[in-house]
Design a protein around this motif. Structure first.
Motif, PDB file in Angstrom:
ATOM      1  N   THR A 101      -3.433   8.858  -4.906  1.00  0.00           N
ATOM      2  CA  THR A 101      -4.892   8.803  -5.033  1.00  0.00           C
ATOM      3  C   THR A 101      -5.463   7.681  -4.188  1.00  0.00           C
ATOM      4  O   THR A 101      -6.456   7.861  -3.461  1.00  0.00           O
ATOM      5  CB  THR A 101      -5.289   8.580  -6.514  1.00  0.00           C
ATOM      6  OG1 THR A 101      -4.768   9.635  -7.310  1.00  0.00           O
ATOM      7  CG2 THR A 101      -6.807   8.533  -6.660  1.00  0.00           C
ATOM      8  N   ALA A 102      -4.838   6.509  -4.263  1.00  0.00           N
ATOM      9  CA  ALA A 102      -5.307   5.358  -3.485  1.00  0.00           C
ATOM     10  C   ALA A 102      -5.167   5.611  -1.986  1.00  0.00           C
ATOM     11  O   ALA A 102      -6.096   5.350  -1.210  1.00  0.00           O
ATOM     12  CB  ALA A 102      -4.528   4.104  -3.887  1.00  0.00           C
ATOM     13  N   ILE A 103      -4.025   6.137  -1.584  1.00  0.00           N
ATOM     14  CA  ILE A 103      -3.772   6.349  -0.150  1.00  0.00           C
ATOM     15  C   ILE A 103      -4.714   7.394   0.431  1.00  0.00           C
ATOM     16  O   ILE A 103      -5.281   7.215   1.524  1.00  0.00           O
ATOM     17  CB  ILE A 103      -2.301   6.760   0.075  1.00  0.00           C
ATOM     18  CG1 ILE A 103      -1.374   5.597  -0.322  1.00  0.00           C
ATOM     19  CG2 ILE A 103      -2.064   7.158   1.531  1.00  0.00           C
ATOM     20  CD1 ILE A 103       0.089   5.968  -0.383  1.00  0.00           C
ATOM     21  N   ILE A 104      -4.898   8.493  -0.287  1.00  0.00           N
ATOM     22  CA  ILE A 104      -5.794   9.542   0.204  1.00  0.00           C
ATOM     23  C   ILE A 104      -7.233   9.043   0.287  1.00  0.00           C
ATOM     24  O   ILE A 104      -7.963   9.336   1.238  1.00  0.00           O
ATOM     25  CB  ILE A 104      -5.694  10.796  -0.688  1.00  0.00           C
ATOM     26  CG1 ILE A 104      -4.328  11.448  -0.510  1.00  0.00           C
ATOM     27  CG2 ILE A 104      -6.800  11.798  -0.360  1.00  0.00           C
ATOM     28  CD1 ILE A 104      -4.049  12.577  -1.472  1.00  0.00           C
ATOM     29  N   THR A 105      -7.658   8.259  -0.697  1.00  0.00           N
ATOM     30  CA  THR A 105      -9.016   7.705  -0.665  1.00  0.00           C
ATOM     31  C   THR A 105      -9.196   6.815   0.554  1.00  0.00           C
ATOM     32  O   THR A 105     -10.249   6.846   1.213  1.00  0.00           O
ATOM     33  CB  THR A 105      -9.312   6.899  -1.941  1.00  0.00           C
ATOM     34  OG1 THR A 105      -9.072   7.712  -3.086  1.00  0.00           O
ATOM     35  CG2 THR A 105     -10.761   6.439  -1.963  1.00  0.00           C
ATOM     36  N   MET A 125      -7.393  15.667  -6.142  1.00  0.00           N
ATOM     37  CA  MET A 125      -6.532  15.029  -7.129  1.00  0.00           C
ATOM     38  C   MET A 125      -6.794  15.429  -8.580  1.00  0.00           C
ATOM     39  O   MET A 125      -5.885  15.387  -9.409  1.00  0.00           O
ATOM     40  CB  MET A 125      -6.659  13.501  -7.009  1.00  0.00           C
ATOM     41  CG  MET A 125      -6.271  12.931  -5.660  1.00  0.00           C
ATOM     42  SD  MET A 125      -4.609  13.413  -5.115  1.00  0.00           S
ATOM     43  CE  MET A 125      -3.588  12.755  -6.435  1.00  0.00           C
ATOM     44  N   LEU A 126      -8.032  15.785  -8.914  1.00  0.00           N
ATOM     45  CA  LEU A 126      -8.371  16.049 -10.316  1.00  0.00           C
ATOM     46  C   LEU A 126      -7.504  17.131 -10.961  1.00  0.00           C
ATOM     47  O   LEU A 126      -7.087  16.969 -12.123  1.00  0.00           O
ATOM     48  CB  LEU A 126      -9.856  16.398 -10.438  1.00  0.00           C
ATOM     49  CG  LEU A 126     -10.385  16.585 -11.870  1.00  0.00           C
ATOM     50  CD1 LEU A 126     -10.137  15.321 -12.700  1.00  0.00           C
ATOM     51  CD2 LEU A 126     -11.874  16.945 -11.854  1.00  0.00           C
ATOM     52  N   ILE A 138      -8.457   6.388 -14.864  1.00  0.00           N
ATOM     53  CA  ILE A 138      -7.613   5.818 -13.814  1.00  0.00           C
ATOM     54  C   ILE A 138      -7.969   6.432 -12.469  1.00  0.00           C
ATOM     55  O   ILE A 138      -8.054   5.726 -11.447  1.00  0.00           O
ATOM     56  CB  ILE A 138      -6.120   6.041 -14.138  1.00  0.00           C
ATOM     57  CG1 ILE A 138      -5.739   5.216 -15.370  1.00  0.00           C
ATOM     58  CG2 ILE A 138      -5.237   5.683 -12.950  1.00  0.00           C
ATOM     59  CD1 ILE A 138      -4.299   5.423 -15.818  1.00  0.00           C
ATOM     60  N   LEU A 139      -8.193   7.731 -12.448  1.00  0.00           N
ATOM     61  CA  LEU A 139      -8.618   8.406 -11.218  1.00  0.00           C
ATOM     62  C   LEU A 139      -9.914   7.795 -10.688  1.00  0.00           C
ATOM     63  O   LEU A 139     -10.010   7.429  -9.511  1.00  0.00           O
ATOM     64  CB  LEU A 139      -8.807   9.901 -11.478  1.00  0.00           C
ATOM     65  CG  LEU A 139      -9.431  10.728 -10.348  1.00  0.00           C
ATOM     66  CD1 LEU A 139      -8.601  10.648  -9.077  1.00  0.00           C
ATOM     67  CD2 LEU A 139      -9.614  12.187 -10.788  1.00  0.00           C
ATOM     68  N   ALA A 140     -10.908   7.662 -11.566  1.00  0.00           N
ATOM     69  CA  ALA A 140     -12.189   7.091 -11.154  1.00  0.00           C
ATOM     70  C   ALA A 140     -12.025   5.650 -10.682  1.00  0.00           C
ATOM     71  O   ALA A 140     -12.630   5.232  -9.692  1.00  0.00           O
ATOM     72  CB  ALA A 140     -13.188   7.156 -12.307  1.00  0.00           C
ATOM     73  N   CYS A 141     -11.190   4.885 -11.378  1.00  0.00           N
ATOM     74  CA  CYS A 141     -10.976   3.480 -11.048  1.00  0.00           C
ATOM     75  C   CYS A 141     -10.330   3.309  -9.677  1.00  0.00           C
ATOM     76  O   CYS A 141     -10.812   2.533  -8.840  1.00  0.00           O
ATOM     77  CB  CYS A 141     -10.108   2.818 -12.131  1.00  0.00           C
ATOM     78  SG  CYS A 141      -9.641   1.119 -11.783  1.00  0.00           S
ATOM     79  N   VAL A 398     -15.433  13.368 -11.918  1.00  0.00           N
ATOM     80  CA  VAL A 398     -14.260  13.059 -12.725  1.00  0.00           C
ATOM     81  C   VAL A 398     -14.476  13.486 -14.180  1.00  0.00           C
ATOM     82  O   VAL A 398     -13.539  13.867 -14.879  1.00  0.00           O
ATOM     83  CB  VAL A 398     -13.918  11.555 -12.642  1.00  0.00           C
ATOM     84  CG1 VAL A 398     -12.702  11.228 -13.515  1.00  0.00           C
ATOM     85  CG2 VAL A 398     -13.632  11.157 -11.198  1.00  0.00           C
ATOM     86  N   GLY A 399     -15.730  13.405 -14.640  1.00  0.00           N
ATOM     87  CA  GLY A 399     -16.048  13.799 -16.004  1.00  0.00           C
ATOM     88  C   GLY A 399     -15.776  12.710 -17.018  1.00  0.00           C
ATOM     89  O   GLY A 399     -15.180  12.963 -18.073  1.00  0.00           O
TER      90      GLY A 399
END
Length: 432
Positions: A101-105, A125-126, A138-141, A398-399
């Motif tokens: 997630t971090a790398i793709i962002t 990623m969701l 964690i995804l949003a963070c 993200v919801g």
């Protein structure tokens, strides 16, 4: 009298922007004209405004070609194989999912648009987070942390605003911040590792082989086989551009202009297709370029009438002598919390010029103040702010609840700003 007029001008602009009475562009121009006339500067108003526009013109040119270049690279799929292979690698390991997630962002964040970064990354990623039962906070963070640090890039909104409002070259702001930005990204990856490890301990590694991951593997292979020549050409061109930007071989505006025209011709030899590609990204660069030119009008009047100087002198008279040389550090440490009070435009065009002019009286260069502001405001702090629309795109996709998101992200975001501030001081990007 001049100082009071300046404070009234800033207060009027902040009121109109914060309470959404006018759009930022309209507020810039209306307030500039009104206060130039009120102050009796009507005869010189046009000259002041043109001086301001000329000052910000190089920044606007850089924005246009940078957005066009990275928009084109995303369109032609330069990053697709990399992203696809990352996604196929993570499978059912929560730790790998969070790290991915971090790398793709970070990769997607190269386009400099927070909203599109959120949409692309979360869309990818969701489904994995849902399938594995992972905590979506964690995804949003992690997306917020990575996108926030990536927002420091020269064609991102914060640095563009800082450059335009302070009359400082983009390269003077960005080049010294490269080690700082790298430290922020390393902290983001470290944070992702800690959060991912906790999720792995909670959920374990799940044997997951979905249609989605199989399809992504096939896409990666097809992308590499189908456009190998142009893929490697585009990758080499992008890496060369990055090296030349750091080396400052040519002005950043010229480097982007040359790189974009080469890439456009190589990928789309047909003139009609070239025009269509330019128009497809027109909304992005027209919006922010218009903002920059309108800001130039505002700054031209604000500085040309000497209101800025008068205001700074007033503030200097009440700032303790011991604190003056450390104002850049104060700006760095307050940059993140001020996201909750001031929108990006209000902060960079209303507050930062006054802080910079005040600091200049104590020997602190405007570029150092600008770098300090970029360590938190509208970068690391923008996904926390209720004043930034992109924040609501993030939590909506993200919801998650906004309050829960702020509570979860805040300590990690503060950590990012603190780490970057320490590195900025150690490398001399900002004075201690």
């Amino acid at each position: 009298m001049l100082s009071m007029l300046g404070f009234c001008m800033i207060a009027t602009f902040l009121f109109l922007v914060i309470f959404k009475k006018l759009s930022v562009v309209v507020a810039f121009v209306f307030v500039s004209v009104a206060f130039a006339l009120i102050g009796g500067f009507g005869a010189n108003m046009g000259e002041m405004m043109m001086d301001g526009i000329i000052t910000v013109a190089p920044t606007a040119v850089m924005i246009v070609f940078a957005i066009l270049y990275f928009g084109l690279m995303i369109d032609v799929g330069l990053f697709d194989p990399m992203v696809s292979r990352i996604l196929t690698f993570v499978k059912g390991d929560p730790l790998k999912v969070v790290m991915a997630t971090a790398i793709i962002t970070i990769i997607v964040g190269l386009d400099g648009d927070g909203s599109s970064t959120f949409m692309i990354t979360i869309s990818a990623m969701l489904p994995l987070y849902k399938r594995l039962g992972m905590n979506r906070l964690i995804l949003a963070c992690v997306v917020a942390l990575a996108a926030g640090v990536m927002n420091i890039i020269p064609w991102g909104g914060p640095l563009v605003r800082a450059s335009a409002s302070l009359g400082v070259e983009v390269s003077d702001l960005f080049i010294p911040l490269i080690p700082v930005m790298i430290s922020g990204l390393l902290w983001t990856l470290f944070s992702a590792y800690i959060l991912g490890k906790k999720e792995r301990d909670r959920l374990g590694v799940i044997n997951l082989e979905t249609t989605q991951t199989k399809g992504l593997a096939e896409q990666a292979i097809a992308a590499e086989k189908g456009g190998t020549r142009l893929f490697w050409f585009n990758l080499l061109l992008t890496l060369t551009l990055m090296v030349l930007l750091v080396m400052e071989v040519l002005p950043i505006q010229i480097l982007f202009a040359i790189a974009f025209t080469i890439a456009l011709f190589a990928n789309f030899p047909n003139p009609k297709e070239q025009q269509e590609k330019i128009l497809s990204h027109a909304h992005s660069f027209v919006t922010i370029s218009t903002l920059v030119f309108a800001a130039g009008i505002f700054i031209g009047v604000f500085s040309g009438t000497k209101m800025m100087d008068a205001m700074a002198n007033s503030i200097v008279s009440i700032v303790p002598d011991w604190l003056g040389p450390h104002l850049a550090l104060v700006v760095a440490l307050t940059s993140l919390p001020l996201n909750f009070i001031f929108s990006p435009d209000a902060y960079y065009f209303g507050i930062l010029p006054i802080l910079s002019e005040t600091a200049a009286n104590f020997g602190v260069h405007p570029a150092e103040v600008g770098r300090a502001a970029l360590l938190g405001h509208s970068t690391v702090g923008f996904p926390l702010s209720p004043l930034v629309p992109a924040t609501f795109i993030l939590i909506g996709l993200v919801g998650v609840d906004f309050g829960e998101h702020q509570k979860f992200l805040l300590k990690w975001a503060i950590g990012t700003t603190v780490v970057m501030t320490i590195i900025a001081v150690l490398t001399g990007a900002i004075p201690f």
